[in-house]
Write a protein that holds these residues in place. Structure first.
Motif, PDB file in Angstrom:
ATOM      1  N   UNK A   6       0.851  -1.175   0.000  1.00 28.96           N
ATOM      2  CA  UNK A   6       0.000   0.000   0.000  1.00 28.96           C
ATOM      3  C   UNK A   6       0.892   1.232   0.000  1.00 28.96           C
ATOM      4  N   UNK A   7       0.637   2.147  -0.919  1.00 27.77           N
ATOM      5  CA  UNK A   7       1.452   3.359  -0.993  1.00 27.77           C
ATOM      6  C   UNK A   7       0.904   4.435  -0.057  1.00 27.77           C
ATOM      7  N   UNK A  29       6.066   5.983   0.562  1.00 27.48           N
ATOM      8  CA  UNK A  29       6.383   4.807   1.363  1.00 27.48           C
ATOM      9  C   UNK A  29       5.499   3.643   0.931  1.00 27.48           C
ATOM     10  N   UNK A  30       6.137   2.561   0.509  1.00 25.70           N
ATOM     11  CA  UNK A  30       5.402   1.341   0.189  1.00 25.70           C
ATOM     12  C   UNK A  30       5.326   0.504   1.465  1.00 25.70           C
ATOM     13  N   UNK A  31       4.112   0.324   1.975  1.00 27.07           N
ATOM     14  CA  UNK A  31       3.935  -0.479   3.181  1.00 27.07           C
ATOM     15  C   UNK A  31       3.637  -1.913   2.765  1.00 27.07           C
ATOM     16  N   UNK A  32       4.566  -2.805   3.082  1.00 27.84           N
ATOM     17  CA  UNK A  32       4.437  -4.223   2.771  1.00 27.84           C
ATOM     18  C   UNK A  32       3.267  -4.809   3.563  1.00 27.84           C
ATOM     19  N   UNK A  33       2.538  -5.787   3.029  1.00 32.13           N
ATOM     20  CA  UNK A  33       1.407  -6.367   3.759  1.00 32.13           C
ATOM     21  C   UNK A  33       1.760  -6.901   5.155  1.00 32.13           C
ATOM     22  N   UNK A  34       3.001  -7.343   5.351  1.00 31.59           N
ATOM     23  CA  UNK A  34       3.390  -7.873   6.668  1.00 31.59           C
ATOM     24  C   UNK A  34       3.841  -6.778   7.636  1.00 31.59           C
ATOM     25  N   UNK A  35       3.922  -5.541   7.152  1.00 32.81           N
ATOM     26  CA  UNK A  35       4.400  -4.421   7.962  1.00 32.81           C
ATOM     27  C   UNK A  35       3.239  -3.781   8.713  1.00 32.81           C
ATOM     28  N   UNK A  36       3.394  -3.611  10.018  1.00 35.09           N
ATOM     29  CA  UNK A  36       2.352  -2.960  10.810  1.00 35.09           C
ATOM     30  C   UNK A  36       2.423  -1.452  10.627  1.00 35.09           C
ATOM     31  N   UNK A  37       1.330  -0.783  10.970  1.00 35.46           N
ATOM     32  CA  UNK A  37       1.330   0.688  10.924  1.00 35.46           C
ATOM     33  C   UNK A  37       2.402   1.244  11.866  1.00 35.46           C
ATOM     34  N   UNK A  55      20.163   9.627   2.091  1.00 36.07           N
ATOM     35  CA  UNK A  55      19.275   8.744   2.853  1.00 36.07           C
ATOM     36  C   UNK A  55      18.210   8.152   1.930  1.00 36.07           C
ATOM     37  N   UNK A  56      17.871   6.905   2.177  1.00 32.93           N
ATOM     38  CA  UNK A  56      16.843   6.225   1.381  1.00 32.93           C
ATOM     39  C   UNK A  56      16.281   5.065   2.185  1.00 32.93           C
ATOM     40  N   UNK A  57      15.092   4.646   1.801  1.00 35.26           N
ATOM     41  CA  UNK A  57      14.560   3.423   2.370  1.00 35.26           C
ATOM     42  C   UNK A  57      15.283   2.265   1.700  1.00 35.26           C
ATOM     43  N   UNK A  58      15.672   1.298   2.499  1.00 34.21           N
ATOM     44  CA  UNK A  58      16.310   0.111   1.950  1.00 34.21           C
ATOM     45  C   UNK A  58      15.269  -0.944   1.642  1.00 34.21           C
ATOM     46  N   UNK A  59      15.746  -2.112   1.272  1.00 33.91           N
ATOM     47  CA  UNK A  59      14.864  -3.246   1.015  1.00 33.91           C
ATOM     48  C   UNK A  59      14.740  -4.071   2.284  1.00 33.91           C
ATOM     49  N   UNK A  60      14.758  -3.406   3.453  1.00 35.80           N
ATOM     50  CA  UNK A  60      14.823  -4.051   4.759  1.00 35.80           C
ATOM     51  C   UNK A  60      13.891  -5.208   5.001  1.00 35.80           C
ATOM     52  N   UNK A  61      12.631  -5.106   4.595  1.00 39.10           N
ATOM     53  CA  UNK A  61      11.682  -6.192   4.870  1.00 39.10           C
ATOM     54  C   UNK A  61      11.934  -7.376   3.948  1.00 39.10           C
ATOM     55  N   UNK A  62      12.248  -7.105   2.693  1.00 37.02           N
ATOM     56  CA  UNK A  62      12.387  -8.197   1.729  1.00 37.02           C
ATOM     57  C   UNK A  62      13.837  -8.598   1.486  1.00 37.02           C
ATOM     58  N   UNK A  63      14.775  -7.956   2.159  1.00 34.83           N
ATOM     59  CA  UNK A  63      16.183  -8.239   1.907  1.00 34.83           C
ATOM     60  C   UNK A  63      16.975  -8.255   3.204  1.00 34.83           C
ATOM     61  N   UNK A  64      17.921  -9.173   3.276  1.00 34.30           N
ATOM     62  CA  UNK A  64      18.830  -9.175   4.427  1.00 34.30           C
ATOM     63  C   UNK A  64      20.088  -8.376   4.120  1.00 34.30           C
ATOM     64  N   UNK A  65      20.186  -7.882   2.894  1.00 34.61           N
ATOM     65  CA  UNK A  65      21.370  -7.154   2.474  1.00 34.61           C
ATOM     66  C   UNK A  65      21.331  -5.670   2.822  1.00 34.61           C
ATOM     67  N   UNK A 142       0.360   6.069  14.714  1.00 36.61           N
ATOM     68  CA  UNK A 142      -0.098   5.079  13.736  1.00 36.61           C
ATOM     69  C   UNK A 142      -1.604   5.190  13.492  1.00 36.61           C
ATOM     70  N   UNK A 143      -2.352   5.540  14.517  1.00 38.24           N
ATOM     71  CA  UNK A 143      -3.805   5.678  14.390  1.00 38.24           C
ATOM     72  C   UNK A 143      -4.196   6.854  13.498  1.00 38.24           C
ATOM     73  N   UNK A 144      -3.252   7.773  13.247  1.00 40.21           N
ATOM     74  CA  UNK A 144      -3.526   8.971  12.450  1.00 40.21           C
ATOM     75  C   UNK A 144      -3.148   8.816  10.977  1.00 40.21           C
ATOM     76  N   UNK A 145      -2.526   7.711  10.621  1.00 33.60           N
ATOM     77  CA  UNK A 145      -2.002   7.526   9.264  1.00 33.60           C
ATOM     78  C   UNK A 145      -3.127   7.401   8.242  1.00 33.60           C
ATOM     79  N   UNK A 146      -2.925   8.107   7.141  1.00 33.12           N
ATOM     80  CA  UNK A 146      -3.823   8.029   5.991  1.00 33.12           C
ATOM     81  C   UNK A 146      -2.973   7.695   4.777  1.00 33.12           C
ATOM     82  N   UNK A 147      -3.580   7.599   3.622  1.00 31.83           N
ATOM     83  CA  UNK A 147      -2.809   7.327   2.404  1.00 31.83           C
ATOM     84  C   UNK A 147      -1.951   8.541   2.035  1.00 31.83           C
ATOM     85  N   UNK A 148      -2.486   9.746   2.252  1.00 36.29           N
ATOM     86  CA  UNK A 148      -1.737  10.989   2.008  1.00 36.29           C
ATOM     87  C   UNK A 148      -1.652  11.721   3.338  1.00 36.29           C
ATOM     88  N   UNK A 149      -0.423  12.083   3.759  1.00 35.91           N
ATOM     89  CA  UNK A 149      -0.193  12.628   5.093  1.00 35.91           C
ATOM     90  C   UNK A 149       0.625  13.906   5.037  1.00 35.91           C
TER      91      UNK A 149
END
Length: 179
Positions: A6-7, A29-37, A55-65, A142-149
């Motif tokens: 979810x973007x 931010x691409x929120x992976x289905x397994x990622x909590x708010x 600075x950048x987001x890494x592939x942290x959830x899908x990568x160990x690298x 987390x309770x305040x998060x929307x698709x556009x913030x």
């Protein structure tokens, strides 16, 4: 973007008086289905609190690298390895060997996050810092998060003032040492 992600978009105004960093930017931010708010909010906050050129987001959830957030210099060298949540000791050891600086931002109880690392081999463990927030702060955000913030992050004397979609929250930024 991973399948099923979810973007979320964050228009960020950053004023970190502790580090002298003042920046306006937009994060997608691409929120992976397994990622909590709570994890995603912590990842976005870590990006702001560590904001620097490269600075950048890494592939942290899908990568160990790569970690969840990474800072590289112009040559591609890793300057900061920024983990979120409760990474295992092997991951911290790996990141600390590659980066000049390794930190963890957690939305969990820091004592419980650090307990499994005791006695484990972690490269330069004395230099690794763990940052946490006041209890309930991340869940409230987390309770305040929307698709556009819209987000304003102000940091003064290790206190984070967050305005997220028109709601103001405050938390101390707690620093914990491993070694």
């Amino acid at each position: 973007m991973a399948t099923g992600s979810t973007m979320h978009t964050f228009d960020v105004q950053l004023a970190d008086t502790d580090r002298g960093v003042y920046e306006d930017y937009t994060l997608r931010v691409a929120r992976h289905p397994s990622e909590t708010d709570a994890y995603m909010v912590t990842r976005v906050l870590a990006h702001g609190l560590e904001h620097a050129e490269g600075i950048a987001f890494g592939d942290g959830i899908s990568s160990t690298e790569e970690p969840a957030v990474i800072v590289r210099d112009m040559t591609g060298a890793i300057m900061a390895w920024i983990e979120i949540g409760a990474p295992d000791a092997e991951r911290l050891h790996y990141g600390s060997r590659l980066a000049e600086r390794t930190v963890v931002y957690t939305h969990r109880d820091p004592a419980k996050v650090m307990a499994p690392w005791a006695g484990k081999k972690i490269h330069r463990s004395d230099a690794i810092r763990v940052y946490s927030f006041d209890p309930g702060f991340i869940d409230a955000a987390a309770a305040l998060i929307e698709r556009r913030n819209t987000m304003t992050l102000t940091v003064t004397e290790q206190v984070l003032y967050l305005d997220l979609n028109g709601t103001s929250l405050t938390s101390a930024i707690h620093e914990h040492e491993l070694g």
